[in-house]
Design an enzyme around this catalytic site. Structure first.
Site, PDB file in Angstrom:
ATOM      1  N   SER A 102       0.650  -1.222  -0.060  1.00 30.88           N
ATOM      2  CA  SER A 102      -0.046  -0.024  -0.079  1.00 30.88           C
ATOM      3  C   SER A 102       0.688   1.118  -0.031  1.00 30.88           C
ATOM      4  CB  SER A 102      -0.849   0.102   1.147  1.00 30.88           C
ATOM      5  OG  SER A 102      -1.974   0.980   1.233  1.00 30.88           O
ATOM      6  N   ASP A 248      -4.340   5.749  -2.666  1.00 27.62           N
ATOM      7  CA  ASP A 248      -2.929   5.213  -2.177  1.00 27.62           C
ATOM      8  C   ASP A 248      -2.544   4.039  -3.264  1.00 27.62           C
ATOM      9  OD1 ASP A 248      -4.775   3.183  -1.357  1.00 27.62           O
ATOM     10  OD2 ASP A 248      -4.061   3.083   0.714  1.00 27.62           O
ATOM     11  N   ASP A 250      -2.457   0.520  -3.208  1.00 27.86           N
ATOM     12  CA  ASP A 250      -3.443  -0.309  -3.876  1.00 27.86           C
ATOM     13  C   ASP A 250      -5.171   0.069  -3.837  1.00 27.86           C
ATOM     14  OD1 ASP A 250      -3.776   0.060  -0.920  1.00 27.86           O
ATOM     15  OD2 ASP A 250      -4.230  -2.136  -0.640  1.00 27.86           O
ATOM     16  N   ASP A 252      -7.418   0.916  -1.962  1.00 26.44           N
ATOM     17  CA  ASP A 252      -8.407   0.599  -1.134  1.00 26.44           C
ATOM     18  C   ASP A 252      -8.708   1.908  -0.209  1.00 26.44           C
ATOM     19  OD1 ASP A 252      -6.159   0.555   0.780  1.00 26.44           O
ATOM     20  OD2 ASP A 252      -6.749  -1.272   1.464  1.00 26.44           O
TER      21      ASP A 252
END
Length: 459
Positions: A102, A248, A250, A252
């Site tokens: 992340s 960010d 990834d 999520d």
């Protein structure tokens, strides 16, 4: 397989995260894949990865471990964590793993894990057993039938699911800046944008740092850090966009900037999304974290809903969402969770809903949050490095607790007073205390509250 000489310290409270080539190696990632398959008794597992240079090798090692255990690995390739969550339920898999660090530094990587139904795998729901088995190496004999299957075609179904949250009849033309931070969001967003255009959605997109690049030439994608926000803010002003969205690594989590380039703190986004869902489902339950609460509680109460507090962290919020049958849950850290997305978090659903809200309400994002920010000013999260976090919390409690009108220990120490409130909690991963202060209509009470608590912590 031989037991390891030292514990796998990359196992954390909610997921896996560690420094590369320390103990997070491909050999140990293979152990994790094998252990994950055995502990979950899995036959089919979804696997995805982010754009970091180490992610492909680590994902390949995880796949090797699972194939040895006889697992059919459904490989999504480069994707967002939420695409793994989606595919795990959509494909009826027994679990899912996304290899991602992340927003962590370049020399880190990790994994986010779910079981069947996209339910979280945390310390009390299988993560401890996976760690113990990976360390011991006492695996059962391998099974035949393991293989890797290309599952990249699942993205079409994912996009259809995400767009199912959007009501297109009220949408108005918007110019939207999107900053993928050179992370995984770019290709998925492009797929989504094509579907929006096919449905006649009148939105224009300006792309920034859009191409995936694991060297992160524009810095690690963590839009929450103040030092990372100016380029997005300037681009909003330069392009005349109505708002900006930044993700960010990834994706999520997603973050918002208004048309003037002002960053919108996550707790006010939680309030807006609570309004959206209570309009769609009056009387519904909304979950929120304990760091900043007054604005969310006020919004939910005014809209006739029910606000329920949960301990921070995705495994906790997801479980509380399930337990309370809540329609939506939000954290000020920009994690947003949705009942109708398998009780999981998504960084794509929030911006779609806020842009829909702008269409229905008119005006600007700045206007949508102005009253909330004035009524309930907040500090943003302040971090303090301390030798003994619990001793510092005890000092604050001893000095201020007797004066408080309410005291709560859901996650750390929360103390409420007549016109201000604090939450002080220790980090799960670092020797840090995290402090949040909010007030009712008075910015000066936020500042004085911070000064009071800071002095107690530093004693």
């Amino acid at each position: 397989m031989e037991p390891l000489a030292k514990p796998l310290n990359f196992f954390k409270a909610y997921d896996i995260r560690g420094r590369l080539d320390d103990d997070l190696t491909q050999a140990n990632a293979e152990r994790v894949g094998r252990a994950f398959a055995e502990v979950l008794n899995a036959r089919r597992v979804v696997l995805g990865r982010d754009v970091r240079p180490s992610s492909a090798g680590l994902a390949g090692a995880v796949a090797t471990g699972m194939v040895q255990a006889g697992v059919e690995v459904l490989d999504l390739g480069l994707c967002g964590t939420e695409e793994v969550y989606f595919a795990t339920s959509h494909l009826g898999a027994d679990g899912g793993i996304c290899v991602t660090a992340s927003h962590n530094p370049m020399d880190y990587n990790g994994m986010k894990l779910v079981r069947a139904g996209s339910a979280p795998v945390g310390a009390e729901t299988g993560l401890a057993e996976i760690k113990a088995l990976a360390e011991s190496g006492e695996f059962a004999p391998g099974r035949a039938g393991g293989r890797v299957i290309d599952a990249t075609g699942t993205r079409d179904a994912y996009v259809d699911c995400i767009l199912g949250f959007l009501s297109t009849e009220a949408l108005k033309p918007l110019k939207i800046l999107v900053n993928a931070g050179n992370g995984a969001a770019g290709p998925t967003f492009d797929h989504l944008a094509v579907s929006l255009a096919e449905r006649g959605v009148p939105w224009e997109f300006v792309r920034m740092h859009h191409s995936p690049d694991g060297s992160f030439p524009n810095g690690i994608p963590n839009p929450m850090l103040p030092e990372n926000q100016p380029p997005t803010a300037q681009m909003v002003r330069d392009t005349g966009a109505h708002l900006a969205i930044a993700w960010d690594g990834d994706f999520d989590r997603c973050f918002f900037f208004d048309h003037e380039g002002t960053f919108i703190p996550g707790e006010y986004v939680v309030g807006l999304l609570a309004e959206v869902f209570l309009e769609k489902e009056p009387g519904a339950t909304i979950i929120h974290d304990p760091r900043i609460v007054w604005n969310t509680q006020h919004v939910v109460r005014q809209a006739g809903g029910r606000a329920v507090m949960s301990k921070c962290g995705h495994t906790n919020i997801k479980q509380k969402l399930r337990d309370e049958e809540a329609i939506y849950g939000g954290e000020m850290s920009a994690h947003h969770y949705f009942r109708d997305f398998f009780f999981c978090d998504s960084g794509m659903i929030p911006w779609l809903l806020l842009c829909e809200l702008l269409g229905r309400r008119g005006g600007t994002l700045k206007q949508l949050v102005a009253d909330q920010m004035a009524a309930f000013p907040s500090s943003g999260e302040m971090n303090f490095r301390v030798e003994d976090a619990q001793a510092a919390i005890a000092r604050v409690d001893k000095a201020l607790g007797p004066k408080a009108s309410a005291r709560d220990m859901t996650d750390g120490l929360s103390l409420s007073f007549e016109d201000w409130r604090l939450n002080l909690r220790s980090s799960n991963t670092e020797p840090l205390l995290r402090l949040n202060v909010e007030a009712k209509g008075r910015e000066d009470r936020v500042k004085s509250g911070l000064e009071t608590v800071r002095a107690l912590i530093s004693q």
